[in-house]
Enzyme design. Structure first.
Site, PDB file in Angstrom:
ATOM      1  N   PRO A   2      49.576 -26.083 -33.262  1.00 54.44           N
ATOM      2  CA  PRO A   2      49.145 -24.713 -32.951  1.00 54.44           C
ATOM      3  C   PRO A   2      50.344 -23.788 -32.752  1.00 54.44           C
ATOM      4  O   PRO A   2      51.310 -24.145 -32.094  1.00 54.44           O
ATOM      5  CB  PRO A   2      48.342 -24.856 -31.664  1.00 54.44           C
ATOM      6  N   GLU A   3      50.288 -22.619 -33.366  1.00 55.00           N
ATOM      7  CA  GLU A   3      51.318 -21.609 -33.182  1.00 55.00           C
ATOM      8  C   GLU A   3      50.751 -20.491 -32.290  1.00 55.00           C
ATOM      9  O   GLU A   3      49.625 -20.571 -31.823  1.00 55.00           O
ATOM     10  CB  GLU A   3      51.774 -21.070 -34.541  1.00 55.00           C
TER      11      GLU A   3
END
Ligand code: ZN
Length: 273
Positions: A2-3
């Protein structure tokens, strides 16, 4: 992994579902990697606390807590590679690799699930103003002069500087490549040599790509905050990232890949200079 946009989407989704509720019980797996604070301390800090707000700082999810007869506290969640936060009814089977379960006054549970165990849970009891701010500057709020100053005198490639979490926090590989494409800057360019006008385009490109991804995430948040924890994150339509050899969407030239600082970087050799 996840960014920033995925982390913001999860934080907003969890906030909407749990804020204002009190933690009535805490279970932890006691797996040592997951707990940056001792599990007993996490359980003690959270039990009886009211969840005021859930939000993102960099790539960390911050839960602001108030506690009767005690100081305020914060619960920090870093999702790592595979971490998930799920808001589930207690009767839903607890997924494998669940490391923490917070029973909430509203009747549901907030569960932290993490197969690869790169995620981290911790608690803070900030005194006064030292609430968690994370390293680096927030890319969505940084004014242009400060953004330009980040890269001044830096001999590293602009791509590496974008990924440097002590400069900007939360920018990962996908969004760095996409922002550089939008700004027309090659990832290998020395950061110090990128002009002010180009940096202005880079900042705009970065904000645009992150904001667009956050909007996309908002429409699908239920898929991963309410679900069983196996669904992947939404995918932004990438213009260069992982499109090696495919035609540039602007000029048709095949997208190229180079490795910078150990990370794959994707760019158009014509559109990016
Ligand atoms: Zn092109």
């Amino acid at each position: 992994m996840p960014e920033l946009p995925e982390v913001e989407t999860v934080a907003n989704g969890v906030h909407a579902r749990v804020h204002g509720q009190t933690v009535v019980g805490v279970w932890t797996s006691n797996k040592p990697q997951t707990f940056k604070s001792p599990p007993e301390q996490i359980a003690e800090t959270l039990t009886g606390a009211r969840i005021e707000r859930v939000y993102r700082v960099g790539k960390t999810i911050v839960v602001d807590l108030t506690r009767p007869d005690k100081t305020a506290a914060q619960f920090l969640i870093h999702l790592g590679m595979t971490g998930r936060l799920l808001v589930s009814p207690p009767e839903t089977p607890v997924p494998p690799h669940t490391h923490a379960v917070l029973s909430l006054s509203g009747g549901r549970e907030l569960r932290f699930v993490d197969a690869r165990r790169f995620g981290r849970l911790s608690v803070l009891e900030p005194s006064g103003d030292d609430a968690y701010t994370g390293p680096g500057t927030e890319p969505l709020q940084i004014p242009l002069p400060e953004f330009v100053a980040l890269f001044r005198g830096r001999k590293t490639p602009i791509k590496a500087a974008l990924l440097n979490q002590s400069l900007l926090h939360g920018v990962g590989n996908i969004y760095a490549d996409e922002a550089l494409f939008r700004a027309g800057i090659r990832p290998r360019r020395q950061a110090a040599r990128v002009t002010r006008a180009e940096l202005a385009r880079l900042r705009e490109g970065l904000i645009a790509v992150l904001t667009h991804a956050i909007q996309l995430g908002g429409s699908s948040v239920s898929d991963y905050v309410d679900a069983d924890g196996v669904r992947g994150f939404f995918q932004l339509e990438h213009r260069v990232y992982m499109r090696t050899g495919e035609p540039c969407l602007v000029c048709g030239t095949p997208i190229r890949k180079v490795v910078i600082g150990g990370r794959s970087s994707h760019f158009c050799p014509v559109c990016q200079r």
